[in-house]
Scaffold this active site. Structure first.
Site, short mmCIF file in Angstrom:
data_model
loop_
_atom_site.label_atom_id
_atom_site.label_comp_id
_atom_site.label_asym_id
_atom_site.label_seq_id
_atom_site.Cartn_x
_atom_site.Cartn_y
_atom_site.Cartn_z
N CYS A 1 0.84 -1.21 0.00
CA CYS A 1 0.00 0.00 0.00
C CYS A 1 0.87 1.25 0.00
O CYS A 1 0.55 2.24 -0.67
CB CYS A 1 -0.93 0.01 1.22
SG CYS A 1 -2.34 -1.10 1.06
N HIS B 1 -5.85 -2.60 -1.65
CA HIS B 1 -5.46 -3.70 -0.76
C HIS B 1 -6.49 -4.83 -0.76
O HIS B 1 -7.64 -4.62 -0.38
CB HIS B 1 -5.29 -3.17 0.67
CG HIS B 1 -4.73 -4.20 1.62
ND1 HIS B 1 -3.40 -4.29 1.93
CD2 HIS B 1 -5.35 -5.19 2.32
CE1 HIS B 1 -3.20 -5.29 2.77
NE2 HIS B 1 -4.37 -5.85 3.04
N ASN C 1 0.52 -16.69 -3.56
CA ASN C 1 0.28 -17.35 -2.27
C ASN C 1 -0.93 -16.72 -1.61
O ASN C 1 -1.16 -15.51 -1.73
CB ASN C 1 1.51 -17.20 -1.38
CG ASN C 1 2.72 -17.95 -1.91
OD1 ASN C 1 2.63 -19.14 -2.19
ND2 ASN C 1 3.83 -17.25 -2.10
N HIS D 1 -0.57 -10.39 -4.54
CA HIS D 1 0.44 -10.17 -5.58
C HIS D 1 0.67 -11.46 -6.33
O HIS D 1 0.58 -12.55 -5.76
CB HIS D 1 1.75 -9.64 -4.99
CG HIS D 1 2.30 -10.45 -3.86
ND1 HIS D 1 1.80 -10.37 -2.58
CD2 HIS D 1 3.28 -11.38 -3.82
CE1 HIS D 1 2.46 -11.21 -1.79
NE2 HIS D 1 3.35 -11.85 -2.52
N HIS E 1 3.59 -13.45 -8.48
CA HIS E 1 5.01 -13.51 -8.82
C HIS E 1 5.11 -13.97 -10.28
O HIS E 1 4.61 -15.05 -10.61
CB HIS E 1 5.74 -14.55 -7.96
CG HIS E 1 5.72 -14.31 -6.48
ND1 HIS E 1 6.84 -13.94 -5.77
CD2 HIS E 1 4.72 -14.41 -5.56
CE1 HIS E 1 6.54 -13.84 -4.48
NE2 HIS E 1 5.25 -14.11 -4.32
P1 5GP Z 1 4.84 -13.90 -0.53
O1 5GP Z 1 5.47 -14.95 0.34
O2 5GP Z 1 3.97 -12.96 0.27
O3 5GP Z 1 4.17 -14.48 -1.73
O4 5GP Z 1 6.04 -13.06 -1.12
C1 5GP Z 1 6.36 -11.77 -0.75
C2 5GP Z 1 7.42 -11.28 -1.71
O5 5GP Z 1 7.55 -9.89 -1.58
C3 5GP Z 1 8.80 -11.90 -1.45
O6 5GP Z 1 9.27 -12.52 -2.66
C4 5GP Z 1 9.66 -10.69 -1.05
O7 5GP Z 1 10.99 -10.78 -1.53
C5 5GP Z 1 8.90 -9.53 -1.64
N1 5GP Z 1 9.04 -8.27 -0.92
C6 5GP Z 1 8.82 -8.08 0.39
N2 5GP Z 1 8.99 -6.78 0.72
C7 5GP Z 1 9.29 -6.14 -0.43
C8 5GP Z 1 9.58 -4.77 -0.74
O8 5GP Z 1 9.59 -3.89 0.12
N3 5GP Z 1 9.84 -4.47 -2.02
C9 5GP Z 1 9.85 -5.43 -2.98
N4 5GP Z 1 10.15 -5.02 -4.23
N5 5GP Z 1 9.59 -6.73 -2.74
C10 5GP Z 1 9.31 -7.08 -1.47
ZN ZN Z 2 -1.76 -3.31 1.24
#
Ligand code: 5GP
Ligand code: ZN
Length: 108
Positions: free
Chosen positions: A6, A45, A84, A95, A97
């Protein structure tokens, strides 16, 4: 809201976007696991895909994926998309990936 994505959406944290439109933004993961590792993130969000209630976001996700796949020349090299949810996510803001290159023999 005190949520890292956010804050990025509100431009409180400067970030170079690989794709942006009214509904989503896309930027490089801070801890990439592939040479290309981009996060596609709704500006609004939502906790995860289960909680998403706006199909415009999915349409934009598709547009963003196509732009990044073209820009990063991933056709022929392979790409993979994961999201996830349900508590499996580290960042509680939806999000996708988008990662590549990916070999067709590697499964997960
Ligand atoms: P999740 O486990 O929630 O699917 O993955 C979170 C992803 O967000 C991870 O791959 C992590 O490296 C990425 N991430 C976390 N904080 C930040 C941030 O502040 N900036 C960016 N660019 N990526 C982030
Ligand atoms: Zn958010």
């Amino acid at each position: 809201m005190d949520c890292i994505f956010c804050k990025i959406a509100r431009k409180e944290i400067p970030k170079k976007f690989d794709y942006e439109d009214e509904y989503i933004m896309a930027f490089a993961d801070i801890n990439p696991v592939r040479p290309v590792h981009i996060l596609l993130v709704p500006k609004k969000h939502y906790e995860d895909l289960y909680n998403l209630d706006d199909q415009n976001v999915l349409f934009s996700m598709h547009k963003g994926v196509r732009k990044i796949v073209d820009d990063k020349k991933l056709i022929g090299q392979g790409f993979r998309i994961i999201t996830n949810g349900g508590g499996a996510q580290l960042v509680n803001h939806l999000h996708f990936h988008l990662m590549g290159p990916v070999d067709s023999q590697e499964k997960i």
